[in-house]
Motif scaffolding. Structure first.
Motif, PDB file in Angstrom:
ATOM      1  N   PRO A  38      -2.373  13.274  -8.652  1.00  0.00           N
ATOM      2  CA  PRO A  38      -2.248  11.887  -9.137  1.00  0.00           C
ATOM      3  C   PRO A  38      -3.574  11.315  -9.668  1.00  0.00           C
ATOM      4  O   PRO A  38      -3.591  10.546 -10.625  1.00  0.00           O
ATOM      5  N   ILE A  39      -4.675  11.710  -9.049  1.00  0.00           N
ATOM      6  CA  ILE A  39      -5.988  11.278  -9.533  1.00  0.00           C
ATOM      7  C   ILE A  39      -6.247  11.871 -10.919  1.00  0.00           C
ATOM      8  O   ILE A  39      -6.752  11.191 -11.817  1.00  0.00           O
ATOM      9  N   TYR A  40      -5.876  13.122 -11.099  1.00  0.00           N
ATOM     10  CA  TYR A  40      -6.013  13.776 -12.399  1.00  0.00           C
ATOM     11  C   TYR A  40      -5.143  13.076 -13.442  1.00  0.00           C
ATOM     12  O   TYR A  40      -5.578  12.869 -14.576  1.00  0.00           O
ATOM     13  N   GLY A  41      -3.934  12.686 -13.063  1.00  0.00           N
ATOM     14  CA  GLY A  41      -3.052  11.957 -13.977  1.00  0.00           C
ATOM     15  C   GLY A  41      -3.649  10.616 -14.390  1.00  0.00           C
ATOM     16  O   GLY A  41      -3.553  10.211 -15.558  1.00  0.00           O
TER      17      GLY A  41
ATOM     18  N   LEU B 252      -3.833  -0.200 -15.493  1.00  0.00           N
ATOM     19  CA  LEU B 252      -4.706   0.653 -14.682  1.00  0.00           C
ATOM     20  C   LEU B 252      -5.208  -0.086 -13.443  1.00  0.00           C
ATOM     21  O   LEU B 252      -5.267   0.492 -12.355  1.00  0.00           O
ATOM     22  N   ALA B 253      -5.544  -1.359 -13.590  1.00  0.00           N
ATOM     23  CA  ALA B 253      -5.976  -2.151 -12.433  1.00  0.00           C
ATOM     24  C   ALA B 253      -4.826  -2.326 -11.446  1.00  0.00           C
ATOM     25  O   ALA B 253      -5.020  -2.236 -10.231  1.00  0.00           O
ATOM     26  N   LEU B 254      -3.643  -2.569 -11.967  1.00  0.00           N
ATOM     27  CA  LEU B 254      -2.470  -2.753 -11.113  1.00  0.00           C
ATOM     28  C   LEU B 254      -2.155  -1.477 -10.336  1.00  0.00           C
ATOM     29  O   LEU B 254      -1.820  -1.539  -9.147  1.00  0.00           O
ATOM     30  N   ILE B 255      -2.300  -0.334 -10.978  1.00  0.00           N
ATOM     31  CA  ILE B 255      -2.052   0.941 -10.303  1.00  0.00           C
ATOM     32  C   ILE B 255      -3.026   1.120  -9.145  1.00  0.00           C
ATOM     33  O   ILE B 255      -2.648   1.575  -8.062  1.00  0.00           O
ATOM     34  N   SER B 256      -4.275   0.746  -9.354  1.00  0.00           N
ATOM     35  CA  SER B 256      -5.258   0.927  -8.282  1.00  0.00           C
ATOM     36  C   SER B 256      -4.970   0.025  -7.081  1.00  0.00           C
ATOM     37  O   SER B 256      -5.276   0.380  -5.949  1.00  0.00           O
ATOM     38  N   PHE B 257      -4.379  -1.156  -7.315  1.00  0.00           N
ATOM     39  CA  PHE B 257      -4.042  -2.044  -6.200  1.00  0.00           C
ATOM     40  C   PHE B 257      -2.673  -1.737  -5.604  1.00  0.00           C
ATOM     41  O   PHE B 257      -2.466  -1.908  -4.414  1.00  0.00           O
TER      42      PHE B 257
END
Length: 186
Positions: free
Chosen positions: A81-84, A133-138
């Motif tokens: 998932p980090i690679y994605g 991208l910010a939303l995914i991190s939260f």
């Protein structure tokens, strides 16, 4: 210029679209290569295309595992998932540099409506992708239906912006000069 923009269109299409049947049939490394090849034709006329070329070369190398691994599979080990997410950031970076090239091309063509469309699409594309991208991190740390709905809406926004970006490349290609020799003066 027309052929270079066609390469960029198909390159971004390959990066954007995923069809995974044992392997990814629209392979990202091919997409990055097409962007690299398209930008290499434009470097003399548009110096900012060199940065897109470099990111295309990096993308060719980094995206090779994505051909063989289905990144949408939820049963993947923790590193995938980090690679994605890294590939999503790389797609955003290549789009940023491609937008710079398209803005320069629209200025060179002299079509004011196309310049405005390019700048507007650029602002929305970057904003929506950064928000997602910010939303995914939260969202990985927060549970609840509200976050899921917001994530879904932002993903639909990203999908719409990718399609609009492809349409923009096509619009610039339609009004661009047919030959690849460009008389460009500053």
């Amino acid at each position: 210029m027309n052929k270079a923009l066609r390469y960029m269109f198909w390159g971004y299409f390959f990066i954007f679209f995923r069809l995974h049947v044992m392997i990814d049939l629209f392979m990202d490394p091919i997409g990055y290569y097409l962007i690299f090849a398209g930008c290499s034709r434009l470097v003399d006329a548009f110096p900012r295309a060199k940065k897109a070329m470099i990111v295309g070369l990096i993308g060719m190398l980094i995206s090779v595992p994505s051909v063989f691994v289905n990144l949408s599979d939820t049963a993947l080990p923790i590193g995938w998932p980090i690679y994605g997410t890294l590939l999503s950031v790389l797609k955003l970076v290549i789009a940023y540099y491609l937008f710079n090239v398209l803005i320069d091309a629209a200025k060179m063509i002299g079509n004011q409506a196309l310049q405005n469309r390019t700048k507007t699409t650029y602002k929305f594309y970057i904003s929506i992708n950064l928000f997602t991208l910010a939303l995914i991190s939260f969202s990985m740390n927060v549970a609840g239906d509200g976050w899921i709905a917001l994530s879904l809406i932002s993903m639909i926004g990203v999908l719409i912006m990718d399609v609009l970006f492809l349409l923009l490349i096509g619009a610039v290609r339609r009004v661009s000069p047919k030959d690849h020799r460009i008389n460009y003066s500053i």
